[in-house]
Design an enzyme around this catalytic site. Structure first.
Site, PDB file in Angstrom:
ATOM      1  N   LYS A 162       0.831  -1.209   0.000  1.00 11.18           N
ATOM      2  CA  LYS A 162       0.000   0.000   0.000  1.00 11.18           C
ATOM      3  C   LYS A 162       0.868   1.262   0.000  1.00 11.18           C
ATOM      4  O   LYS A 162       0.605   2.212  -0.747  1.00 11.18           O
ATOM      5  CB  LYS A 162      -0.907  -0.005   1.245  1.00 11.18           C
ATOM      6  CG  LYS A 162      -1.897  -1.172   1.288  1.00 11.18           C
ATOM      7  CD  LYS A 162      -2.818  -1.042   2.480  1.00 11.18           C
ATOM      8  CE  LYS A 162      -3.604  -2.286   2.830  1.00 11.18           C
ATOM      9  NZ  LYS A 162      -4.547  -2.749   1.819  1.00 11.18           N
ATOM     10  N   SER A 178      -1.599  -2.646  12.545  1.00  8.79           N
ATOM     11  CA  SER A 178      -2.365  -3.382  13.563  1.00  8.79           C
ATOM     12  C   SER A 178      -1.727  -3.200  14.933  1.00  8.79           C
ATOM     13  O   SER A 178      -0.497  -3.227  15.077  1.00  8.79           O
ATOM     14  CB  SER A 178      -2.390  -4.865  13.210  1.00  8.79           C
ATOM     15  OG  SER A 178      -2.864  -5.603  14.312  1.00  8.79           O
ATOM     16  N   THR A 233     -14.876  -4.609  10.175  1.00 11.52           N
ATOM     17  CA  THR A 233     -14.071  -3.381  10.194  1.00 11.52           C
ATOM     18  C   THR A 233     -14.359  -2.557   8.942  1.00 11.52           C
ATOM     19  O   THR A 233     -14.562  -1.344   9.012  1.00 11.52           O
ATOM     20  CB  THR A 233     -12.571  -3.731  10.272  1.00 11.52           C
ATOM     21  OG1 THR A 233     -12.369  -4.518  11.432  1.00 11.52           O
ATOM     22  CG2 THR A 233     -11.698  -2.501  10.330  1.00 11.52           C
ATOM     23  N   GLU A 251      -9.342  -5.110   1.334  1.00  9.84           N
ATOM     24  CA  GLU A 251      -8.861  -6.478   1.138  1.00  9.84           C
ATOM     25  C   GLU A 251      -9.302  -7.221   2.391  1.00  9.84           C
ATOM     26  O   GLU A 251      -8.769  -6.965   3.479  1.00  9.84           O
ATOM     27  CB  GLU A 251      -7.330  -6.419   1.026  1.00  9.84           C
ATOM     28  CG  GLU A 251      -6.766  -7.276  -0.058  1.00  9.84           C
ATOM     29  CD  GLU A 251      -6.649  -8.701   0.380  1.00  9.84           C
ATOM     30  OE1 GLU A 251      -7.694  -9.380   0.415  1.00  9.84           O
ATOM     31  OE2 GLU A 251      -5.556  -9.132   0.705  1.00  9.84           O
ATOM     32  N   CYS A 285      -5.425 -14.364   4.030  1.00  5.35           N
ATOM     33  CA  CYS A 285      -6.747 -14.213   3.405  1.00  5.35           C
ATOM     34  C   CYS A 285      -6.960 -15.241   2.302  1.00  5.35           C
ATOM     35  O   CYS A 285      -8.095 -15.513   1.935  1.00  5.35           O
ATOM     36  CB  CYS A 285      -6.891 -12.795   2.871  1.00  5.35           C
ATOM     37  SG  CYS A 285      -5.472 -12.276   1.910  1.00  5.35           S
ATOM     38  N   LYS A 453     -17.131 -10.198  -4.223  1.00  7.52           N
ATOM     39  CA  LYS A 453     -18.137 -10.459  -3.178  1.00  7.52           C
ATOM     40  C   LYS A 453     -17.673  -9.885  -1.829  1.00  7.52           C
ATOM     41  O   LYS A 453     -17.145  -8.768  -1.773  1.00  7.52           O
ATOM     42  CB  LYS A 453     -18.447 -11.965  -3.115  1.00  7.52           C
ATOM     43  CG  LYS A 453     -19.162 -12.463  -4.387  1.00  7.52           C
ATOM     44  CD  LYS A 453     -19.042 -13.937  -4.649  1.00  7.52           C
ATOM     45  CE  LYS A 453     -19.821 -14.846  -3.759  1.00  7.52           C
ATOM     46  NZ  LYS A 453     -19.704 -16.264  -4.152  1.00  7.52           N
ATOM     47  N   GLU A 460      -4.912  -4.556  -4.665  1.00  8.53           N
ATOM     48  CA  GLU A 460      -3.528  -4.205  -4.353  1.00  8.53           C
ATOM     49  C   GLU A 460      -2.715  -4.688  -5.553  1.00  8.53           C
ATOM     50  O   GLU A 460      -3.198  -5.500  -6.339  1.00  8.53           O
ATOM     51  CB  GLU A 460      -3.051  -4.962  -3.107  1.00  8.53           C
ATOM     52  CG  GLU A 460      -3.719  -4.496  -1.826  1.00  8.53           C
ATOM     53  CD  GLU A 460      -3.296  -5.343  -0.641  1.00  8.53           C
ATOM     54  OE1 GLU A 460      -2.962  -6.526  -0.823  1.00  8.53           O
ATOM     55  OE2 GLU A 460      -3.294  -4.810   0.474  1.00  8.53           O
TER      56      GLU A 460
HETATM   57  O1  TXE Z   1      -8.875  -7.680  11.872  1.00  9.07           O
HETATM   58  P1  TXE Z   1      -9.337  -6.189  12.089  1.00  9.07           P
HETATM   59  P2  TXE Z   1      -8.574  -8.792  12.964  1.00  9.07           P
HETATM   60  C1  TXE Z   1      -9.852 -10.817   8.507  1.00  9.07           C
HETATM   61  C2  TXE Z   1      -9.947 -12.242   8.928  1.00  9.07           C
HETATM   62  C3  TXE Z   1      -9.886 -12.188  10.410  1.00  9.07           C
HETATM   63  C4  TXE Z   1     -10.688 -10.950  10.647  1.00  9.07           C
HETATM   64  C5  TXE Z   1     -10.448 -10.264  11.961  1.00  9.07           C
HETATM   65  O2  TXE Z   1     -11.197 -12.710   8.522  1.00  9.07           O
HETATM   66  O3  TXE Z   1     -10.469 -13.278  11.031  1.00  9.07           O
HETATM   67  O4  TXE Z   1     -10.309 -10.086   9.607  1.00  9.07           O
HETATM   68  O5  TXE Z   1      -9.052 -10.056  12.140  1.00  9.07           O
HETATM   69  C6  TXE Z   1      -7.954  -1.928  12.300  1.00  9.07           C
HETATM   70  N1  TXE Z   1     -11.704   1.570  12.269  1.00  9.07           N
HETATM   71  N2  TXE Z   1      -8.507 -10.406   8.203  1.00  9.07           N
HETATM   72  O6  TXE Z   1      -9.448  -8.699  14.155  1.00  9.07           O
HETATM   73  O7  TXE Z   1      -9.855  -5.984  13.456  1.00  9.07           O
HETATM   74  C7  TXE Z   1      -7.062  -2.736  13.224  1.00  9.07           C
HETATM   75  O8  TXE Z   1      -6.499  -1.921  14.224  1.00  9.07           O
HETATM   76  C8  TXE Z   1     -10.483   1.618  11.705  1.00  9.07           C
HETATM   77  C9  TXE Z   1      -8.139 -10.531   6.839  1.00  9.07           C
HETATM   78  O9  TXE Z   1      -7.148  -8.787  13.206  1.00  9.07           O
HETATM   79  O10 TXE Z   1     -10.198  -5.857  10.932  1.00  9.07           O
HETATM   80  C10 TXE Z   1      -6.038  -3.276  12.230  1.00  9.07           C
HETATM   81  O11 TXE Z   1      -5.079  -2.270  11.942  1.00  9.07           O
HETATM   82  N3  TXE Z   1      -9.597   0.619  11.812  1.00  9.07           N
HETATM   83  C11 TXE Z   1      -6.800 -10.080   6.568  1.00  9.07           C
HETATM   84  C12 TXE Z   1      -6.889  -3.553  10.982  1.00  9.07           C
HETATM   85  O12 TXE Z   1      -8.065  -2.755  11.138  1.00  9.07           O
HETATM   86  C13 TXE Z   1      -9.947  -0.480  12.503  1.00  9.07           C
HETATM   87  C14 TXE Z   1      -5.867  -9.681   7.573  1.00  9.07           C
HETATM   88  C15 TXE Z   1      -7.325  -5.015  10.833  1.00  9.07           C
HETATM   89  O13 TXE Z   1      -7.939  -5.415  12.014  1.00  9.07           O
HETATM   90  C16 TXE Z   1     -11.220  -0.580  13.117  1.00  9.07           C
HETATM   91  C17 TXE Z   1      -6.410  -9.551   8.912  1.00  9.07           C
HETATM   92  C18 TXE Z   1     -12.116   0.508  12.963  1.00  9.07           C
HETATM   93  N4  TXE Z   1     -13.337   0.498  13.487  1.00  9.07           N
HETATM   94  C19 TXE Z   1      -7.682  -9.922   9.161  1.00  9.07           C
HETATM   95  N5  TXE Z   1     -11.290  -1.784  13.727  1.00  9.07           N
HETATM   96  C20 TXE Z   1      -6.285 -10.266   5.217  1.00  9.07           C
HETATM   97  N6  TXE Z   1      -7.091  -9.941   4.204  1.00  9.07           N
HETATM   98  O14 TXE Z   1      -5.148 -10.664   5.052  1.00  9.07           O
HETATM   99  C21 TXE Z   1     -10.119  -2.410  13.510  1.00  9.07           C
HETATM  100  N7  TXE Z   1      -9.300  -1.635  12.787  1.00  9.07           N
END
Ligand code: TXE
Length: 496
Positions: A162, A178, A233, A251, A285, A453, A460
């Site tokens: 990114k 994260s 998220t 993504e 993912c 979907k 990316e």
């Molecule tokens: O992700 P989060 P999590 C998917 C995968 C996994 C699920 C949850 O299905 O089981 O997501 O994982 C930020 N406003 N993937 O809990 O919480 C957070 O701080 C703004 C797919 O780890 O979505 C982090 O920087 N930002 C995947 C980022 O979002 C927010 C990789 C991801 O965290 C936020 C990881 C908000 N309200 C998880 N809430 C892939 N595609 O590779 C959280 N964040």
């Protein structure tokens, strides 16, 4: 706690004074605290966005020549390449992933900077067809201040995909890594500065998603949000961003099918499945989380798969011999356990694995697990994001395709066959953003990466990613004499 190293935000070309609220980054392999980082509060986030806006408007990066952006990014790539071992060590500690995986992954990351630097350097405008003595020149301009919300599973790789695209296009970037694995990203600021990136062009701020991430994405001065994370998220971010007319690239999750046809040698098929399923302990993912195996080779496949899965070496991520490292945290262990229990309740059969383990008495590890189940089970339809894999006996090609397309996700899929015609036919029918034939996880900076979907929006990698960080501007030149519109006698008074 106070003895822990603290890595504060990277703002305006330096590590900012530490915030009063901090969060602790834990090593998932032994639960030891590694460092503290800032839990950036709302006012600071808004202040950083405002400053970044000024930096974008005034430059120099947003107005820099393409050749200058190229030079800085290529230099950053070479600095990163020289420091890979240092970054590998950090990635292993904060993610719990095996060192052999992180060495392989990080060795390639500089390529992303080089690729996007190259795109910036060769970017050309266009002249579009127009009626009359008129020329329209199209140019691509940077967007402005862009926010990047990045995850913990491939911290550097995903952030660099990114950051590379956004900087190459001339934007000012605010990255919120994260809270579970922010350390390597926070170290990038100094590296880019050394490469010549002007201060204030790359801002890196840490904090919880529900606070810092949310505050950032609520700011109406952003020109784009790029998120890799969960669907919930994305929805939380999108509902606010839409009010502010801020575009999003997302993504998200996946449930990648690994489609195995009978022409495939069983040894190869099992080798492929282990690779697809258990890299990063299934926390990617595109994890091959559904093995869709043609009945003609199913029994042989499952026998060998069981044997090979049981032999995988779970261990300390720092040990080069370790094949399966930790999962990210306790919640991940609990989620894997819950998926296993529900699969069994629904009649699934555990072929191997199925429970949490520890390596040193501490840490978050889960056995590589294979469960024979139906295509409609909870396990087959929902993302685990861990090493719990469904294997499904399929009667023919049509059934494999139907099952492959039968979830709400559509990110990655792989097809394993020696029949070239079948590979082509099946690939056309599979609804996924990335289809691999006799491969899985294959990734390159030039190869667009993103799902359909509920797996996401936009891409990316590739030109698509670069262009999504630009806006197109038309400049329309009339080189004729402007006709008189208010002349009753005039015909064709308007030619555009
Ligand atoms: O992700 P989060 P999590 C998917 C995968 C996994 C699920 C949850 O299905 O089981 O997501 O994982 C930020 N406003 N993937 O809990 O919480 C957070 O701080 C703004 C797919 O780890 O979505 C982090 O920087 N930002 C995947 C980022 O979002 C927010 C990789 C991801 O965290 C936020 C990881 C908000 N309200 C998880 N809430 C892939 N595609 O590779 C959280 N964040």
């Amino acid at each position: 706690m106070s003895n822990l190293p603290h890595i504060s935000n990277w703002v305006d070309g330096t590590h900012a004074a530490a915030a009063s609220d901090r969060l602790v980054v834990i090593n998932p392999a032994d639960e030891s605290p590694i460092a503290t980082v800032d839990a950036t509060p709302h006012a600071t986030v808004d202040e950083i966005v405002s400053k970044s806006l000024v930096t974008f408007k005034e430059g120099p990066w947003s107005r820099a020549e393409a050749s200058d952006r190229f030079a800085v990014l290529v230099k950053a790539a070479s600095l990163l390449r020289a420091r890979i071992p240092e970054f590998v060590e950090l990635e292993v500690r904060q993610t719990g992933r095996p060192i052999r995986e992180m060495r392989a992954q990080l060795a390639r990351i500089p390529e992303w900077l080089e690729y996007f630097a190259g795109l910036a350097r060769v970017q050309e405008g266009a002249v579009t067809p127009f009626k009359g003595p008129v020329v329209n020149t199209l140019v691509r301009l940077p967007l402005g201040v862009v926010a990047q919300i990045t995850p913990w599973n491939h911290p550097l790789l995903i952030s660099m995909k990114k950051i590379g695209a956004a900087l190459a296009a001339g934007n000012v970037v605010i990255v919120k890594p994260s809270e579970l694995a922010p350390l390597s990203i926070l170290k990038l600021g100094a590296l880019f500065k050394e490469a010549g990136l002007p201060d204030g062009t790359l801002q890196i701020i840490s904090g919880y998603g529900r606070d810092t991430g949310k505050f950032l994405c609520e700011n109406s001065h952003l020109s784009k949000i790029d998120i890799t994370g969960g669907l919930a998220t994305y929805k939380a971010i999108a509902s606010v961003a839409s009010q502010n007319m801020i575009p999003i690239t997302a993504e998200l999750g996946g449930k990648a099918p690994v489609c195995i046809f009978p022409s495939m040698d069983v040894q190869q098929a099992v080798k492929a499945s282990l690779f697809a399923s258990f890299i990063a302990s299934g926390q990617t993912c595109v994890t091959g989380s559904r093995l869709l195996v043609h009945m003609e080779i199913y029994d042989d496949f499952v026998n060998l798969l069981q044997k090979r899965t049981k032999a995988l070496r779970i261990g300390a991520p720092t040990d080069p011999k370790t094949q399966i490292g930790a999962v990210i945290n306790k919640a991940a262990v609990e989620r894997c356990t819950a998926f296993v229990s529900q699969a069994v309740e629904e009649g699934g059969k555990i072929l191997c694995g199925g429970k949490a383990v520890t390596v040193t008495g501490k840490g978050f590890f889960f056995e590589p697990t294979i469960i024979e189940t139906s295509s409609t089970s909870h396990l087959s339809c929902n993302e685990v994001f861990g090493p719990v894999i469904a294997v499904i006996r399929c009667k023919d090609e049509e059934e494999i395709i139907n099952i492959a397309n039968g979830t709400s996700f559509a990110l990655g899929a792989s097809i394993w066959t020696r029949d070239f015609t079948q590979a082509h036919r099946v690939s056309q029918k599979i609804d996924a953003g990335i289809v691999w034939i006799n491969g899985h996880h294959l990734n390159d900076p030039s190869s667009p990466w993103g799902g359909f979907k509920e797996s996401g929006i936009g891409k990316e990698n590739g030109r698509e990613a670069y262009e999504s960080y630009t806006r197109v501007k038309s400049t329309v030149y009339n080189y004729g004499i402007m006709p008189e519109w208010f002349d009753d006698e005039a015909e064709n008074a308007r030619y555009g």
